[in-house]
Enzyme design. Structure first.
Site, short mmCIF file in Angstrom:
data_model
loop_
_atom_site.label_atom_id
_atom_site.label_comp_id
_atom_site.label_asym_id
_atom_site.label_seq_id
_atom_site.Cartn_x
_atom_site.Cartn_y
_atom_site.Cartn_z
N HIS A 76 0.73 -1.10 -0.02
CA HIS A 76 -0.10 -0.10 0.03
C HIS A 76 0.90 1.34 0.07
CE1 HIS A 76 -4.34 -1.41 1.06
NE2 HIS A 76 -3.54 -2.54 0.26
N ASP A 77 2.06 1.04 0.29
CA ASP A 77 3.10 2.40 0.40
C ASP A 77 3.34 2.36 -1.16
OD1 ASP A 77 4.65 4.51 0.96
OD2 ASP A 77 6.46 3.21 1.47
N GLY A 110 5.10 5.65 -5.10
CA GLY A 110 6.28 4.87 -4.99
C GLY A 110 6.53 4.66 -3.61
N ASP A 140 7.76 5.27 -0.49
CA ASP A 140 8.44 6.66 0.00
C ASP A 140 7.80 6.77 1.45
OD1 ASP A 140 5.59 7.11 -0.33
OD2 ASP A 140 5.88 9.21 -1.33
N GLU A 146 -3.19 9.01 3.76
CA GLU A 146 -3.70 7.98 3.12
C GLU A 146 -4.37 7.00 3.89
OE1 GLU A 146 0.13 6.65 1.14
OE2 GLU A 146 0.48 8.51 0.14
#
Ligand code: HEM
Length: 220
Positions: free
Chosen positions: A78-79, A84, A86, A100
């Site tokens: 999910h990151d 990207g 990050d 998010e």
């Protein structure tokens, strides 16, 4: 018991392909900051014990709750699918940041933040201002996999942390559970990943023939 076997199985299968997707910059360059050259030896001199620290904390966390290993692998996914790998997924709401964490696929679902915090605190104590949060997530996903009986993969390091998050992009890029196979393929294509990556990363136990023939529409 059965569900933990499924989770471990999914971790095992999916992790084989992590090296080809989340781990290697050449495969989908969009996930990595331009001009930043990643290397498995990135912390060799500045924090050689980084992986050891991650593993030791995860051993305790997994002993307490086996599921956390799965949650941390998903956290990396999910990151990486949102601007990207990050660590943008870690950012909370502020005046400038719309987290998010509140995107539909993440809300009340994504987990493991406390363990990442614990690992990061230990890394900061050992090697202040050195290991990025983005690398911490990637190291935690790999260690979770290995500690769950999955494979080890070489992990290029040196990711930079984002100061911004993008909830809209999280809603756009993270595939919903009701997505058709065609849409899933599109979601993965947006990340530079192909159908093989999709199948492998989803940890499916189905073979290609079955997957690609049970759908209503022929695939191109
Ligand atoms: C292909 C598209 C995918 C969809 C639609 C999808 C969707 C989901 C959903 C709806 C859940 C349950 C969340 C909940 O109960 O709150 C879940 C869990 C999970 N997903 Fe995915 N996922 C996908 C791909 C992936 C990939 C690529 C990975 C990792 C490589 C992954 C790893 C996991 C793991 C480990 C869990 C269990 C997490 C936990 O128990 O905390 N998924 N996924």
């Amino acid at each position: 018991m059965a569900s933990s076997k499924i989770i471990l199985g999914a971790i095992f299968v999916a992790s084989f392909y992590l090296s080809a997707s989340f781990a290697f910059p050449g495969h989908h360059e969009g996930a990595y900051p331009v001009g930043n050259s990643l290397s498995p030896d990135y912390y060799k001199f500045t924090c050689p014990q980084a992986d050891e620290i991650v593993v030791s904390i995860l051993k305790k966390a997994i002993a307490k709750e086996q599921r956390i290993a799965a949650s941390l692998l998903r956290l990396l996914f999910h990151d990486c699918f949102v601007q990207g790998c990050d660590a943008s997924v870690l950012l909370d709401d502020t005046e400038e940041v719309v987290s998010e964490k509140n995107a539909i696929p993440n809300k009340n679902s994504i987990r493991g933040f406390e363990v990442i915090d614990e690992i990061k605190t230990a890394l900061e104590e050992a090697c202040p201002h050195t290991v990025s949060c983005a690398d911490t997530i990637a190291l935690a996903a790999r260690a979770s996999t290995v500690l769950s009986g999955g494979p080890y993969w070489e992990l290029p390091l040196g990711r930079r942390d984002s100061k911004t998050a993008n909830m809209k992009l999280a809603n756009k890029n993270l595939p919903p559970p009701n997505a058709t196979l065609h849409r899933l393929i599109k979601f993965f294509q947006r990340q530079g990943l192909d159908k093989v990556d999709l199948v492998a990363l989803s940890g499916t136990v189905l073979d290609y023939w079955h997957i690609f023939n049970v759908q209503d529409k022929p695939l191109t």
